[in-house]
Design an enzyme around this catalytic site. Structure first.
Site, PDB file in Angstrom:
ATOM      1  N   ALA A  29       0.807  -1.282   0.076  1.00 54.87           N
ATOM      2  CA  ALA A  29      -0.048   0.026   0.124  1.00 54.87           C
ATOM      3  C   ALA A  29       0.757   1.059  -0.074  1.00 54.87           C
ATOM      4  CB  ALA A  29      -0.871   0.147   1.110  1.00 54.87           C
ATOM      5  N   ASN A  30       0.326   2.283  -0.331  1.00 60.77           N
ATOM      6  CA  ASN A  30       0.836   3.824  -0.247  1.00 60.77           C
ATOM      7  C   ASN A  30       0.347   4.420   0.919  1.00 60.77           C
ATOM      8  OD1 ASN A  30       2.609   4.137  -2.247  1.00 60.77           O
ATOM      9  ND2 ASN A  30       0.870   4.859  -3.777  1.00 60.77           N
ATOM     10  N   ARG A  31       1.062   5.180   1.529  1.00 65.13           N
ATOM     11  CA  ARG A  31       0.629   5.842   2.747  1.00 65.13           C
ATOM     12  C   ARG A  31      -0.280   7.012   2.154  1.00 65.13           C
ATOM     13  NH1 ARG A  31       3.582   5.266   7.296  1.00 65.13           N
ATOM     14  NH2 ARG A  31       5.595   4.496   6.932  1.00 65.13           N
TER      15      ARG A  31
END
Ligand code: C5P
Length: 221
Positions: A29-31
């Site tokens: 995931a990305n932040r």
């Protein structure tokens, strides 16, 4: 709504991260909190637009008077975006994962004798570039650029590469506190030049951007 600077306009917004499955319990995931994207969707609805918000996994309430489509992965986000077109304005504020695991495992990967697994990654579709260069291109296409250095220069390159009309660039170095925080400092990068705004709340940035988008749509008809 029949009133407001975006009355009669259809607006598409992407927001939040994407989650790319590794196995049924793990993701890449990305932040991204989704706060800026959700604030833009809310501000566009307040300005009278009919808004579809395509959101990755976030822990935010759905904005009022907005149609929210919830997705997990980049490929799901692209499909939802294409299903939501046509639109007059599209704002791509999501932090889409650049890569996904080539083949997500069907069962949970077990810790064990084989040592840690190695993950083969493949590139995800670029949703912004796909829509910018697509047949159903909205009149105004806006991208975001989260950078940790050379913010404006990278945004200029991105404008070219992605084929959009405007990039809203922000510095997300950890020291800025922008990531997940209340406030944002943005630079608007267009072929005409760069405009830097002072630090404002994400809601205030959203409202100012919406005014700007409404004016741009008016000029181009
Ligand atoms: O290339 P980069 O991820 O830095 O570009 C950021 C912009 O492109 C954002 O507007 C983001 O929402 C969009 N994007 C996208 N699909 C991707 C990657 C980025 O829509 N796969």
């Amino acid at each position: 709504k029949t009133e407001g600077p975006l009355a009669g306009r259809r607006v598409l917004v992407t927001s939040g991260p994407t989650h790319e499955p590794i196995d049924p319990v793990r993701v890449l995931a990305n932040r991204s909190s989704g706060r800026q994207g959700h604030a833009i969707a809310a501000a566009a609805a307040k300005a009278g637009a009919e808004v579809v918000l395509v959101s990755g996994p976030v822990s935010l309430p759905d904005p009022a008077s907005v149609t929210v489509v919830k997705v997990e992965s980049a490929r799901e986000m692209l499909a939802a975006v294409e299903a939501a077109l046509p639109a007059d304005l599209a704002v791509f504020a999501a932090a889409v994962a650049d890569w996904r695991v080539a083949e997500g495992a069907e069962q949970k990967i077990k810790k064990g004798a084989g040592g840690p697994p190695s993950l083969a990654l493949v590139e995800n579709p670029d949703i912004l570039a796909t829509v910018s260069r697509g047949l159903a291109r909205p009149q105004l296409v806006v991208g975001f650029a989260a950078e940790t250095e050379n913010v404006v220069e990278h945004a200029r390159q991105k404008l070219e590469r992605k084929g959009c009309d405007l990039i809203v660039a922000n510095d997300v170095s950890p020291a800025t506190g922008i990531m997940g925080g209340e406030a944002n400092t943005v630079h608007l990068v267009s072929p005409g030049g760069v405009e830097s705004w002072p630090a404002m709340s994400k809601e205030a940035v959203a409202e100012a951007l919406v005014q700007r988008f409404a004016a741009a749509l008016k000029v181009s008809g």
